[in-house]
Design an enzyme around this catalytic site. Sequence first.
Site, PDB file in Angstrom:
ATOM      1  CG  HIS A  69      76.063  51.631  67.162  1.00  0.00           C
ATOM      2  ND1 HIS A  69      76.116  52.503  68.227  1.00  0.00           N
ATOM      3  CD2 HIS A  69      75.571  52.359  66.131  1.00  0.00           C
ATOM      4  CE1 HIS A  69      75.685  53.689  67.862  1.00  0.00           C
ATOM      5  NE2 HIS A  69      75.354  53.633  66.596  1.00  0.00           N
ATOM      6  CB  CYS A 108      69.625  54.806  66.302  1.00  0.00           C
ATOM      7  SG  CYS A 108      70.255  56.350  65.628  1.00  0.00           S
ATOM      8  CG  HIS A 115      73.374  53.019  62.259  1.00  0.00           C
ATOM      9  ND1 HIS A 115      72.503  52.568  63.225  1.00  0.00           N
ATOM     10  CD2 HIS A 115      74.081  54.010  62.851  1.00  0.00           C
ATOM     11  CE1 HIS A 115      72.662  53.263  64.333  1.00  0.00           C
ATOM     12  NE2 HIS A 115      73.626  54.145  64.141  1.00  0.00           N
ATOM     13  CG  HIS A 130      78.305  55.993  63.763  1.00  0.00           C
ATOM     14  ND1 HIS A 130      77.564  57.034  63.248  1.00  0.00           N
ATOM     15  CD2 HIS A 130      77.461  55.300  64.565  1.00  0.00           C
ATOM     16  CE1 HIS A 130      76.339  56.973  63.723  1.00  0.00           C
ATOM     17  NE2 HIS A 130      76.234  55.935  64.523  1.00  0.00           N
ATOM     18  CG  ASP A 133      89.212  49.516  62.910  1.00  0.00           C
ATOM     19  OD1 ASP A 133      88.299  50.304  62.556  1.00  0.00           O
ATOM     20  OD2 ASP A 133      90.204  49.259  62.203  1.00  0.00           O
ATOM     21  CG  HIS A 134      86.802  47.608  59.826  1.00  0.00           C
ATOM     22  ND1 HIS A 134      87.694  48.615  60.119  1.00  0.00           N
ATOM     23  CD2 HIS A 134      86.378  47.852  58.570  1.00  0.00           C
ATOM     24  CE1 HIS A 134      87.815  49.411  59.086  1.00  0.00           C
ATOM     25  NE2 HIS A 134      87.013  48.979  58.122  1.00  0.00           N
ATOM     26  CD  GLU A 150      77.012  57.962  67.374  1.00  0.00           C
ATOM     27  OE1 GLU A 150      76.940  56.901  67.982  1.00  0.00           O
ATOM     28  OE2 GLU A 150      76.157  58.859  67.492  1.00  0.00           O
TER      29      GLU A 150
HETATM   30 NI    NI Z   1      74.622  55.284  65.582  1.00  0.00          NI
END
Ligand code: NI
Length: 135
Positions: free
Chosen positions: A15, A34, A38, A40, A78-79, A122
């Site tokens: 995100h 952010c 990137h 998580h 997911d992914h 996160e």
């Molecule tokens: Ni983040």
Amino acid sequence: VVVYITRRIRFAASHYLKSPNLTEEENNACYGVCTNVHGHNYNLFVTLKGKADPKTGLLLHLTELDDIIETNLTSKVDHQSLNDVEELKDIIPSLENLIVRFWDLLNSKLPAGLLDEIKLEETENNSVIYRGETA
Ligand code: NI
């Protein structure tokens, strides 16, 4: 006897945080690095509350819960890039916003009153908890 049972679900997603209501300078000041894409490894903890069925000793079969979570949430995120997920397109994908949307996606598919709390981690340092809106 009321008990609480928690299932952990893991998923990975990318995100970035940018508000359409802020200028580029304001976004950079607000979100820092952010604002860049990137990823998580998220942990989602889904807690159900209720009384065990006297016949089975269970609140809900965990396979049934897993299916609901997989179909309505994990399979969508997911992914994936959270900013591009249809169900999340109208929100900034911060922990605070994600947890409320995740609650709505799950709660609408579970028996009424069964979902007690969800927690979204996160990183090992950042997590958020949501228990739904109280009337
Ligand atoms: Ni983040």
